[in-house]
Write an enzyme that holds these catalytic residues in place. Structure first.
Site, PDB file in Angstrom:
ATOM      1  N   HIS A 259       0.823  -1.070   0.173  1.00  0.00           N
ATOM      2  CA  HIS A 259       0.065  -0.203  -0.063  1.00  0.00           C
ATOM      3  C   HIS A 259       0.846   1.350  -0.055  1.00  0.00           C
ATOM      4  O   HIS A 259       0.268   2.475  -0.320  1.00  0.00           O
ATOM      5  CB  HIS A 259      -0.860   0.235   1.117  1.00  0.00           C
ATOM      6  CG  HIS A 259      -2.413   0.710   0.953  1.00  0.00           C
ATOM      7  ND1 HIS A 259      -2.526   1.631   0.153  1.00  0.00           N
ATOM      8  CD2 HIS A 259      -3.612  -0.004   1.206  1.00  0.00           C
ATOM      9  CE1 HIS A 259      -3.807   1.778   0.010  1.00  0.00           C
ATOM     10  NE2 HIS A 259      -4.572   0.922   0.585  1.00  0.00           N
ATOM     11  N   ASP A 263      -2.421   2.294  -4.539  1.00  0.00           N
ATOM     12  CA  ASP A 263      -3.659   2.104  -4.054  1.00  0.00           C
ATOM     13  C   ASP A 263      -4.752   1.075  -4.581  1.00  0.00           C
ATOM     14  O   ASP A 263      -4.060   0.464  -5.869  1.00  0.00           O
ATOM     15  CB  ASP A 263      -4.346   3.528  -3.965  1.00  0.00           C
ATOM     16  CG  ASP A 263      -3.419   4.641  -3.221  1.00  0.00           C
ATOM     17  OD1 ASP A 263      -2.992   4.069  -2.213  1.00  0.00           O
ATOM     18  OD2 ASP A 263      -3.301   5.497  -3.811  1.00  0.00           O
TER      19      ASP A 263
END
Ligand SMILES: Cc1cc2nc3c(=O)[nH]c(=O)nc-3n(C[C@H](O)[C@H](O)[C@H](O)COP(=O)(O)OP(=O)(O)OC[C@H]3O[C@@H](n4cnc5c(N)ncnc54)[C@H](O)[C@@H]3O)c2cc1C
Lengths: 286, 451
Positions: A259, A263
Site C-alpha cells: 500500500h 492504492d
C-alpha cells in the site's frame, strides 16, 4: 543508521532490511559483508533458531526438526516481508477458455516448446506491467522506484521450501522464450544450481499453486518488490450464459500489493489488464 | 651472554618491521629491533626509495632530451650516471637515517646483528661484538625477501646482477638484458634505456607486467617499444653464460621475483608452518606458533612495502591487545613507477569476468585529458571495472602520468564501499589528471562527457 553506499544498494536489491542488521564496520557501520551474510548465508540466524533434536521414540509427543538453511532463511525473511509491508489484496476471476484452446493449439505445433498456463500468465503480467509501471515499482523509503523493465520472479516449490528465480526482461520475451527459460530456471532451482544473481533483482513476482488444485490464495510480497500475483488452478465450472448454464474454464488470481507503493484502484486496473490479456490471448502473441 | 627483556622483539627493520616497532611503542610496549644490514630494510636502502630516485633522474633526462618540444633548446647537456646513483644513495641514506631518528624518538632499541629464534619468545643476536639474548612476550619476523634466480643461473652481481647490483652499479651500461618484466624489471629497464643502454626485456609469460590488466600490458608494451626497448614475451631462458648466445649484452639483470628470507632464522626447529616458501599467517599476522608473528615480504605476496607497513600495524595492535582490522588484500594498490606509470586496485577485467560477474567497463584515454595534453604526457588511460547491478568499483587500472597518485581516489572509495555514483558526484578540479578518473567512471555508466 550508518551503512555504506554499496551495502545500501545490495540491500535494496536483495530485499534486506538494513534496520535489522548489526553493522560490523567502523563505528557499527553496516558494510557489504553484513548485508551479504544476511541475504545469502542464513547460517547464523539458523544456528540461533535450530534446536538439537533430543527425541525418545514412543515417549515424546512431538519432535523438533532442526531447521534447514532454507527453512531458516524463509523464517527470517517472511516476518520482514509481511509485518513492515502493509499488504492489501484484490482478486479477479479470469475466463481461460480461449487461452486454454490457444495453448492446446500451440502445443500441437511441432518443434515448439511446451507452453504452460503459467507461461501465459508470465507473459500477460509482463505486458500489463509495461502498461502499469506503478505496479512494477518498489518502496525506497524516500521515493517510489518505478522500473522500466519487468524482471519477473517465479516462485518454485521445493520439497523443503521455495525459491524464486528471476526471469529477466520478461517484457521483451516471446511466449516460447518464456517457456524455455522458466523451465530451465525451475529445473536448476530444484537441482540447487542457480547462480546468486539469478535469485535477485525481481521487480514483481508470481506464485502459482494451480498444480496443487488450489482454488485461490494470497501471497506475501517479496520486498523490495511492490506486488505479487497468486495464481490458482484453472477449474471447469458452471458459467451462466444468455442461453443458460454452460461449462467454462476459470482461474482465480489474487494480487497482493504494497500500500505504500500503490492504492486499490491501481492494483485493480492492473489486474483487469492481466485478465483482458488472458481472455483475449492472441494479444499475448503480438 | 647478556639477556635483555622486552615486550616485543622485531627481527628486520624494513617497512614492515620499523612500522610495527613504532606502532607497538606508541601503544606503550617496550620494543627492540634487530637488523643485520641498515635500518629501513630493502625498501629504503635498496628497493623502493633509491629506484624512485633513479627513475626521477630518468624522467628529468627525458625532459631535457625532449626540451625542443617545449621550444627550449638545450646544448651541451651531459648525463652523468654515477652522479645519478650518488644522488639515489643520498636519498636512501636520508630516509634510512629517518628510521633511526624515529627509533630514538619512540625509545626503540636497535640491535645490530643477525637474529635467530631460539624459542618463540627469545631471539639471539649475533653482532660484531658478541651475542646477545633478547626475550619478549611476542616476536615479529619481518625479515623480508631476497632476489630469486632461474635454475642453473648464478647471480654474481658483476655480469649477472640482481636488483641489489643494479641499484649499486655506477657505470653507464651500453647494453643489458632484463629477465622478467614485472615491476622491478620494468623500472630498471626504464632507467637504463633513458641513460642510453640498449635494453632487451625477456618475459616467460605472454605479456609484460603480467599481473596487470591485459590492456595495461598492451599499452605498456607499445610505450616501451616506442622508447626502443626490445620486448620478447613468452620466451623461456635456457641458460645465461659468458660468451655468445641468442642474445648478448654487457650485463644480465635477473628480475624474476623474490623469495622469503627465512634462512638461519630457526623457524624449522619451532615448527613454523610455511606455505609456498612464505611464512603462513592468520589475519592477525600470527604464525602457526602462538606469540610469533610475521609480516611483510616474508609473510607472502603481494611483496609491496605498503602492504608490509599495513601488516606491521595489524601485528603491533594485535600484540598490544587491540582488535585490529585485518587487511583487505584485494584493496592493496599495485604500482609500477616506469614511464608511463602503472597503478591498479581490485580485479582485472578478465578476473572479474572469470568470477562470473556482470560488469561494465569505462575507459578514458589521457589523449582526451586537457592536463595530460598540457603536460605533453598523453600515453595511457584510466579503466574502471564496475559491477553492473550495484555499481561496485570492482577494479581500476591506470597507465599514464602520475597513475600511482591517481589510484588513491579509488582506494579510498573502495575502503568506504563507495559505488560509481559517489565517484561521479565528486567534483574533480579542472584541469587535473584525476579528471580522467572521473571520466572513466562516467564512461562505466555510459555518461562520459569528454570522449
Ligand atoms: C628494486 C626494488 C624496488 C622496489 N620498489 C618498490 C616500490 O616502489 N613500492 C613497493 O611497495 N615495493 C617495492 N619493492 C618491494 C619492497 O621493497 C618490499 O616489499 C619491502 O621492502 C618489504 O618490506 P619488509 O619489511 O617485509 O622487508 P625488507 O624491506 O626486505 O626488510 C627486511 C630487513 O630484515 C633484515 N633481516 C633479514 N633477516 C634478518 C635476520 N635474521 N636478522 C636481522 N635482520 C634480518 C634485512 O637485512 C632487511 O634489512 C621493491 C623491491 C625492490 C627489490
Amino acid at each position: 543508521m550508518k551503512a555504506s553506499p554499496l551495502a545500501r544498494k545490495i540491500a535494496a536489491q536483495a530485499g534486506v532490511d538494513l534496520r535489522l542488521l548489526q553493522g560490523s564496520g567502523p563505528g557499527g557501520r553496516i558494510i557489504r559483508r553484513d548485508v551479504e551474510t544476511a541475504a545469502a548465508t542464513p547460517g547464523a540466524a539458523a544456528a540461533a533458531v535450530a534446536i538439537p533434536a533430543t527425541r525418545q521414540p514412543g515417549v515424546d509427543e512431538y519432535e523438533d526438526m532442526a531447521l534447514t538453511p532454507m527453512r531458516a532463511a524463509i523464517a527470517r525473511r517472511m516476518p520482514l516481508a509481511k509485518a513492515p509491508v502493509p499488504h492489501f489484496y484484490v482478486t479477479s476471476e479470469v475466463a481461460m477458455d480461449r487461452a486454454w484452446q490457444l495453448r492446446e493449439e500451440l502445443n500441437a505445433l511441432e518443434g515448439q516448446p511446451r507452453i504452460s498456463v503459467n507461461d501465459l500468465v508470465v507473459r500477460a503480467v509482463a505486458l500489463a506491467l509495461m502498461q502499469h509501471p506503478g505496479v512494477n515499482a518498489s518502496f525506497q523509503g524516500d521515493a517510489v522506484r518505478v522500473y522500466h523493465r519487468a524482471h519477473v520472479g517465479i516462485a518454485v516449490a521445493l520439497d523443503d521450501g521455495l525459491i524464486t528465480p528471476v526471469l529477466r526482461d520478461a517484457q521483451a520475451k516471446s511466449l516460447a522464450e518464456i517457456a524455455v527459460e522458466s523451465r530451465d530456471l525451475a529445473e536448476r532451482a530444484r537441482a540447487r544450481k542457480l547462480r546468486v544473481n539469478e535469485l535477485s533483482g525481481a521487480t514483481f513476482s508470481i506464485s502459482n499453486l494451480g498444480m496443487f488444485d488450489v482454488t485461490e490464495f494470497s501471497a506475501i510480497i517479496n520486498p523490495p518488490e511492490g506486488a505479487i500475483l497468486a495464481v490458482g488452478a484453472v477449474r471447469r465450472v458452471p458459467v451462466v450464459t444468455d442461453a443458460g448454464v454452460d461449462v467454462g474454464r476459470r482461474l482465480l488470481a489474487t494480487l497482493s500489493c504494497d500500500h505504500r507503493v500503490m492504492d486499490g484502484a491501481m492494483g485493480a486496473r492492473f489486474l483487469q489488464d492481466v485478465k483482458r490479456l488472458l481472455e483475449e490471448p492472441l494479444r499475448l502473441l503480438v | 651472554m647478556a639477556t635483555q627483556s622486552f615486550d616485543l622483539v622485531v627481527v628486520g627493520t624494513g617497512p614492515g618491521g620499523y612500522v610495527a616497532a613504532i606502532r607497538a611503542a606508541q601503544l606503550g610496549l617496550s620494543v627492540a629491533t634487530v637488523e643485520d644490514d641498515r635500518p629501513g630494510g630493502v625498501c629504503l636502502n635498496w628497493g623502493c626509495i633509491p629506484t624512485k630516485a633513479l627513475l626521477r633522474n630518468a624522467e628529468v633526462l627525458h625532459l631535457v632530451n625532449r626540451a625542443e618540444d617545449f621550444g627550449i633548446r638545450v646544448s651541451g647537456a651531459e648525463a652523468d650516471y654515477a652522479a645519478a646513483v650518488k644522488r639515489s644513495r643520498t636519498v636512501a641514506d636520508r630516509m634510512a637515517k629517518g628510521v633511526e631518528f624515529l627509533f630514538r624518538k619512540n625509545k626503540i632499541t636497535l640491535f645490530s646483528g643477525r637474529g635467530r629464534l631460539v624459542s618463540p619468545t627469545a631471539v639471539e643476536v649475533a653482532g660484531a661484538t658478541g651475542t646477545e639474548r633478547l626475550e619478549a612476550r611476542a616476536v615479529i619476523i619481518a625479515t623480508g625477501s631476497t632476489p630469486k634466480s632461474l635454475p642453473g643461473v648464478t647471480i654474481d652481481e658483476v655480469k649477472v646482477i640482481s636488483s641489489n647490483g643494479a641499484v649499486r652499479n655506477e657505470t653507464r651500461l651500453r647494453s643489458i638484458i632484463v629477465i622478467g618484466a614485472g615491476a622491478v624489471g620494468v623500472e630498471f629497464a626504464d632507467v637504463f634505456a633513458e641513460y642510453g643502454a640498449e635494453v632487451t626485456m625477456l618475459e616467460a609469460l605472454p605479456r609484460v607486467v603480467p599481473i596487470e590488466d591485459d590492456e595495461v600490458s598492451a599499452q605498456l608494451a607499445r610505450s616501451l617499444s616506442r622508447r626502443k626497448i626490445a620486448i620478447k614475451t613468452g620466451v623461456k631462458v635456457g641458460a645465461v653464460k659468458p660468451g655468445s648466445g641468442d642474445l648478448t649484452a654487457e650485463v644480465v639483470l635477473m628480475a624474476v621475483g623474490r623469495a622469503a628470507r627465512t634462512d638461519g632464522l630457526g623457524l624449522d626447529a619451532l615448527g613454523v608452518t610455511l606455505e609456498r616458501g612464505f611464512v603462513k599467517v592468520s589475519p592477525r599476522m600470527e604464525t602457526s606458533v602462538k606469540g610469533l608473528y610475521a609480516i611483510g615480504d616474508v609473510a607472502g605476496p603481494p611483496l609491496l612495502a605498503h602492504k608490509a607497513m599495513a601488516e606491521g600495524v595489524v601485528a603491533a595492535e594485535a600484540i598490544a591487545g587491540r582488535d585490529p582490522r585485518p587487511l583487505d588484500y584485494l584493496n592493496v594498490p599495485s604500482c609500477t613507477y616506469c614511464r608511463p606509470q602503472i597503478a591498479s586496485i581490485g580485479l582485472t577485467e578478465a578476473r572479474a569476468r572469470q568470477n562470473g560477474r556482470e560488469i561494465s567497463i569505462g575507459k578514458f584515454p589521457f589523449t582526451a585529458s586537457g592536463k595530460a595534453v598540457a603536460l605533453g604526457e598523453t600515453d595511457g588511460f584510466v579503466k574502471v571495472v564496475a559491477d553492473k547491478a550495484t555499481g561496485e568499483i570492482v577494479g581500476v587500472h591506470i597507465i599514464g602520468p602520475e597513475a600511482t597518485e591517481i589510484i588513491h581516489e579509488f582506494a579510498v572509495g573502495r575502503t568506504l564501499e563507495a559505488t560509481v555514483e559517489e565517484i561521479v558526484h565528486t567534483i574533480h578540479a579542472h584541469p587535473t589528471l584525476s579528471e580522467a578518473a572521473l571520466e572513466a567512471t562516467l564512461a562505466a555508466i555510459g555518461q562520459a562527457i569528454h570522449i
